[in-house]
Scaffold this motif. Structure first.
Motif, PDB file in Angstrom:
ATOM      1  N   UNK A  56       0.812  -1.214   0.000  1.00  0.00           N
ATOM      2  CA  UNK A  56       0.000   0.000   0.000  1.00  0.00           C
ATOM      3  C   UNK A  56       0.846   1.265   0.000  1.00  0.00           C
ATOM      4  N   UNK A  57       2.094   1.201   0.465  1.00  0.00           N
ATOM      5  CA  UNK A  57       2.997   2.346   0.464  1.00  0.00           C
ATOM      6  C   UNK A  57       4.411   1.867   0.184  1.00  0.00           C
ATOM      7  N   UNK A  58       5.177   2.697  -0.528  1.00  0.00           N
ATOM      8  CA  UNK A  58       6.577   2.386  -0.807  1.00  0.00           C
ATOM      9  C   UNK A  58       7.433   3.610  -0.551  1.00  0.00           C
ATOM     10  N   UNK A  59       8.582   3.396   0.091  1.00  0.00           N
ATOM     11  CA  UNK A  59       9.614   4.421   0.199  1.00  0.00           C
ATOM     12  C   UNK A  59      10.884   3.825  -0.371  1.00  0.00           C
ATOM     13  N   UNK A  60      11.991   4.533  -0.231  1.00  0.00           N
ATOM     14  CA  UNK A  60      13.248   4.026  -0.785  1.00  0.00           C
ATOM     15  C   UNK A  60      13.678   2.709  -0.142  1.00  0.00           C
ATOM     16  N   UNK A  61      13.510   2.600   1.168  1.00  0.00           N
ATOM     17  CA  UNK A  61      13.999   1.414   1.880  1.00  0.00           C
ATOM     18  C   UNK A  61      12.904   0.516   2.434  1.00  0.00           C
ATOM     19  N   UNK A  69      -4.762  -8.730   9.051  1.00  0.00           N
ATOM     20  CA  UNK A  69      -4.742  -8.244  10.429  1.00  0.00           C
ATOM     21  C   UNK A  69      -4.353  -6.778  10.545  1.00  0.00           C
ATOM     22  N   UNK A  70      -4.062  -6.121   9.444  1.00  0.00           N
ATOM     23  CA  UNK A  70      -3.704  -4.710   9.493  1.00  0.00           C
ATOM     24  C   UNK A  70      -2.529  -4.402   8.580  1.00  0.00           C
ATOM     25  N   UNK A  71      -1.940  -3.232   8.790  1.00  0.00           N
ATOM     26  CA  UNK A  71      -0.804  -2.795   7.978  1.00  0.00           C
ATOM     27  C   UNK A  71       0.487  -3.014   8.754  1.00  0.00           C
ATOM     28  N   UNK A  72       1.500  -3.519   8.036  1.00  0.00           N
ATOM     29  CA  UNK A  72       2.789  -3.811   8.650  1.00  0.00           C
ATOM     30  C   UNK A  72       3.881  -3.224   7.764  1.00  0.00           C
ATOM     31  N   UNK A  73       4.902  -2.592   8.394  1.00  0.00           N
ATOM     32  CA  UNK A  73       6.003  -2.020   7.642  1.00  0.00           C
ATOM     33  C   UNK A  73       7.161  -3.031   7.585  1.00  0.00           C
ATOM     34  N   UNK A  74       7.711  -3.225   6.379  1.00  0.00           N
ATOM     35  CA  UNK A  74       8.825  -4.128   6.162  1.00  0.00           C
ATOM     36  C   UNK A  74       9.924  -3.417   5.385  1.00  0.00           C
ATOM     37  N   UNK A  75      11.120  -3.912   5.498  1.00  0.00           N
ATOM     38  CA  UNK A  75      12.191  -3.486   4.605  1.00  0.00           C
ATOM     39  C   UNK A  75      11.905  -4.082   3.235  1.00  0.00           C
ATOM     40  N   UNK A  76      12.299  -3.384   2.186  1.00  0.00           N
ATOM     41  CA  UNK A  76      12.067  -3.916   0.838  1.00  0.00           C
ATOM     42  C   UNK A  76      12.780  -5.253   0.641  1.00  0.00           C
ATOM     43  N   UNK A  77      13.934  -5.402   1.261  1.00  0.00           N
ATOM     44  CA  UNK A  77      14.700  -6.638   1.090  1.00  0.00           C
ATOM     45  C   UNK A  77      14.046  -7.836   1.764  1.00  0.00           C
TER      46      UNK A  77
END
Length: 98
Positions: A56-61, A69-77
């Motif tokens: 749903x969202x992308x940044x550089x890293x 269960x919701x939204x979770x932030x991960x590293x792209x790698x």
């Protein structure tokens, strides 16, 4: 000439090692780098930890993945190229059946 004959097995082993191990690994790393750079919003992915979701969202890293269960932030790698490709292939197969 004799030293060349002594070094020939080592040279041959290095060449075989390069073509069987080093070159395929470099190719795989290049494909994974391209996969990570070409991710976009809306892609369905699987993380290396096994979490399924949609970007749903992308940044550089980092990227934010929406799961049940919701939204979770991960590293792209942390996104698995192989598992995401299998997921996409399965979706295409299901789409063609319908």
């Amino acid at each position: 000439m004799q030293t060349l004959n002594q070094l020939a097995p080592f040279i041959l082993m290095f060449v075989v090692l390069y073509f069987l191990m080093i070159r395929p690994q470099m190719k795989r790393q290049k494909q994974e780098k391209n996969f990570i750079q070409n991710m976009k919003k809306g892609d369905k992915v699987i993380t290396k930890g096994g979490v399924h979701g949609r970007i749903v969202e992308l940044t550089d890293d980092t990227c934010v993945i929406e799961t049940l269960s919701g939204k979770i932030m991960f590293e792209r790698s942390a996104i698995s190229m192989e598992l995401s490709a299998k997921l996409k292939a399965a979706e295409n197969k299901d789409y063609k059946k319908a």
